[in-house]
Write an enzyme that holds these catalytic residues in place. Structure first.
Site, PDB file in Angstrom:
ATOM      1  N   SER A 415       0.615  -5.103  -5.158  1.00 59.67           N
ATOM      2  CA  SER A 415       1.234  -5.730  -3.993  1.00 59.67           C
ATOM      3  C   SER A 415       2.218  -6.821  -4.377  1.00 59.67           C
ATOM      4  O   SER A 415       2.988  -7.277  -3.533  1.00 59.67           O
ATOM      5  CB  SER A 415       0.153  -6.334  -3.086  1.00 59.67           C
ATOM      6  OG  SER A 415      -0.574  -7.328  -3.782  1.00 59.67           O
ATOM      7  N   GLU A 448       5.699   0.729   0.827  1.00 55.74           N
ATOM      8  CA  GLU A 448       6.835   0.152   0.111  1.00 55.74           C
ATOM      9  C   GLU A 448       7.054   0.961  -1.162  1.00 55.74           C
ATOM     10  O   GLU A 448       6.122   1.134  -1.967  1.00 55.74           O
ATOM     11  CB  GLU A 448       6.577  -1.318  -0.229  1.00 55.74           C
ATOM     12  CG  GLU A 448       6.576  -2.222   0.996  1.00 55.74           C
ATOM     13  CD  GLU A 448       6.277  -3.674   0.671  1.00 55.74           C
ATOM     14  OE1 GLU A 448       6.928  -4.550   1.242  1.00 55.74           O
ATOM     15  OE2 GLU A 448       5.372  -3.919  -0.146  1.00 55.74           O
ATOM     16  N   ASN A 486       4.831  -8.911   1.639  1.00 56.81           N
ATOM     17  CA  ASN A 486       4.100 -10.078   1.138  1.00 56.81           C
ATOM     18  C   ASN A 486       5.025 -11.263   0.878  1.00 56.81           C
ATOM     19  O   ASN A 486       4.633 -12.423   1.066  1.00 56.81           O
ATOM     20  CB  ASN A 486       3.334  -9.720  -0.135  1.00 56.81           C
ATOM     21  CG  ASN A 486       2.114  -8.881   0.157  1.00 56.81           C
ATOM     22  OD1 ASN A 486       1.731  -8.700   1.315  1.00 56.81           O
ATOM     23  ND2 ASN A 486       1.489  -8.348  -0.876  1.00 56.81           N
TER      24      ASN A 486
END
Length: 579
Positions: A415, A448, A486
């Protein structure tokens, strides 16, 4: 005495002024509207109810009656009959002070003046107005908000605050009473996020549509940040950011270059017809979410390395899509446990009518648990979903690079860690990219897609098409800390924690303002408890290490809660206790 409590004065018919005038007129109040450009004011009043008529929320008779309650004023003295006058002009001190003094000059002593200032000092405005006891802040976060922030100064009369809150109730709005602080709650948390999104777009980290889609599908937001800026207006955003940057001495809040240039070019958003999107004869909406999978994925055999929640969720996605899927854990027991997690998840979907029994059984039949990495040797795609530890991931990619067949695509679900490091560790960086699924993977539609500098273009294209056939919405992002979601989400969450630890606002008030004010599905503290404070702290530490900005350092309160074992829902307690 003050004026008629059934009459509201509004100075400035921009986005927020228009929204308040519309609400008041539909709620049965008379409205006196004053704007420096009278012809424009009349046009705006005429079109105030167009959107409501178009979506069917009001009838033609209701719109006509409400329109008749709005009177366009030509002189300041026309405002004297209103008990409350709202100042809704641009976020510039001189402009606001001029309005406040003019209202104070013509209105009775008891008239309450409500300023929509989002970043300027209410105390300074109150003192400059000449009516310090009668000035109150009234910040409506968005035209569609269901709540407003009522800003109080140490000089404000209690009955003035009560009168504004009563007005909001008559407009069908909730109220949160807040002290005088730059940005109050909503602007303090929102505009840094918006400015960062513009910078991300300006630096070509991701496309306009991908940035907006990432935040809509990844966080459940009603609008992406660039779409939202078109609603707010580039000029309004620049004004507010400039004030916040000065008052907080924070360079990161200076309006992004693209935002400043858009203002110079007159590309202001909805109100000018063009902004980040073009609204001249179009909806201005970004791409719609994908529908059902368009076909079987070209990838036939998939390997998933890991046995946690994400690994099981991703394995479920591929098995349901018709792929032969190997789920490799560190031990047979862990792999079997992950298989059982998929079995439970698909059984729940069966009970809810989302799957039929044959589809569930076929998917489980395609999913093979194992503890042997050699089972991955012939897979078309291998996805790493192990611990978010770069050393662990790099060691795994060294093994996968030597083991997997030439041309196989290797993906990391990280992430926030560098994809390039995983690629280089594999010895075949052209075959490695990031596929960041969101939890829960079977439900969340965003993925993503993150190529490194070395990733082969054909692999990027294949990965995007694969996501589409899985019914996911792929967004492409450069290999940078936090990628899109994020990088934008966690500074906002960290800012909310800092706001709470300053004792300016409560956890409940902050959550309420962001949900009812901006349409967020969860408030920041609700979301932190769902994500896990330990996970959130780790991601924020990575983001801070990347930019070194003191403003992005993890909030001490979050660190203290993690140290105390209050990691969120999974631990039974975080910012709230979960029974």
């Amino acid at each position: 005495m003050s004026g008629d409590h059934d009459t509201l004065g509004v100075v400035g018919l921009g986005t927020i002024g228009s929204a308040l005038a519309r609400r008041a007129a539909l709620g049965g109040l008379r409205v006196i509207a004053l704007d420096k450009d009278m012809p424009t004011t009349r046009d705006r009043v005429t079109s105030l109810f167009d959107a409501a008529l178009a979506d069917g929320s009001v009838t033609a008779d209701e719109a006509r009656a409400a329109g008749e309650r709005i009177r366009c004023a030509e002189r300041w003295e026309d405002l004297a009959g209103a008990a409350t006058v709202v100042e809704a002009v641009p976020e510039r001190r001189t402009a606001k002070v001029d309005v406040l003094r003019a209202v104070a000059r013509v209105c009775p002593p008891g008239t309450v003046i409500a300023s929509t200032a989002a970043a300027l000092s209410l105390t300074d405005l109150a003192a400059a107005s000449g009516r310090p006891g009668r000035l109150v802040g009234l910040q409506l976060p968005l035209p569609t908000a269901e709540i407003a922030e009522v800003g109080r100064t140490v000089m404000a009369d209690d009955d003035a605050l009560d009168q504004v809150e009563d007005l909001l109730r008559r407009l069908g709005l909730g109220a949160v009473r807040i002290g005088d602080r730059a940005g109050l709650i909503s602007a303090a948390l929102l505009f840094g996020y918006l400015n960062q999104a513009v910078t991300m777009y300006d630096q070509q980290v991701a496309s306009r549509d991908d940035i907006d889609a990432a935040m809509r599908f990844g966080c459940g937001l009603p609008l992406g940040p660039l779409q939202l800026l078109d609603v707010i207006g580039a000029d309004t955003a620049c004004d507010i950011l400039g004030v916040l940057a000065e008052r907080w001495n924070e360079p990161a809040l200076r309006p992004a270059r693209r935002l400043r240039h858009m203002v110079l070019a007159g590309l202001l958003g909805h109100k000018s017809g063009r902004g980040f999107y073009d609204y001249r004869g179009t909806t201005g909406e970004a791409a719609a979410p994908p529908g059902r999978p368009s076909g079987s994925p070209a990838v036939r055999t998939v390997g998933i390395v890991g046995s946690g929640t994400m690994a099981a969720g991703i394995a479920e996605v591929f098995a349901l899509a018709g792929c032969a899927t190997v789920l490799v854990g560190r031990t047979d027991e862990r792999a079997k446990s992950a298989w059982q997690a998929v079995s439970r998840s698909t059984s729940r979907a069966l009970k809810r009518g989302r799957l039929d029994e044959a589809t569930r059984d076929a998917a489980l039949g395609r999913l093979t648990p194992s503890s042997d990495l050699a089972e991955l040797a012939d897979c078309d795609l291998v996805i790493e979903a192990v611990a978010e530890d770069l050393a662990v991931k790099k060691q795994l990619f060294r093994e996968l690079g030597a083991l997997c067949r030439p041309g196989a695509l290797l993906a990391t679900t990280t992430s926030s860690l560098p994809v390039i490091e995983c690629g280089l560790a594999s010895g075949r960086p052209a075959d490695v990219l990031g596929l960041h699924f969101f939890n829960p993977a079977p439900v969340m539609r965003l993925v993503e897609v993150i190529p490194s500098l070395e990733t082969a273009p054909e692999h990027v294209a294949a990965a995007r098409e694969l996501c589409r056939t899985l019914g996911k919405h792929p967004v492409r992002c450069t290999d940078r800390p936090g990628f899109i979601v994020n990088a934008l989400l966690f500074p906002y969450l960290n800012g909310a924690v800092r706001l709470a630890e300053s004792h300016y606002a409560t956890v409940d008030d902050i959550d309420t303002v962001m949900k009812l004010g901006h349409g967020y599905p969860l408030g920041p503290f609700e979301l932190l408890d769902v994500i896990g404070l330990d996970v959130s702290l780790s991601i924020q530490q990575i983001l801070h290490a990347a930019d070194g900005n003191p403003a992005t350092a993890p909030a001490p309160l979050m660190e203290h809660l993690v140290t105390a074992g209050r990691a969120g829902r999974k631990a039974g307690a975080g910012f709230r206790v979960h029974g």
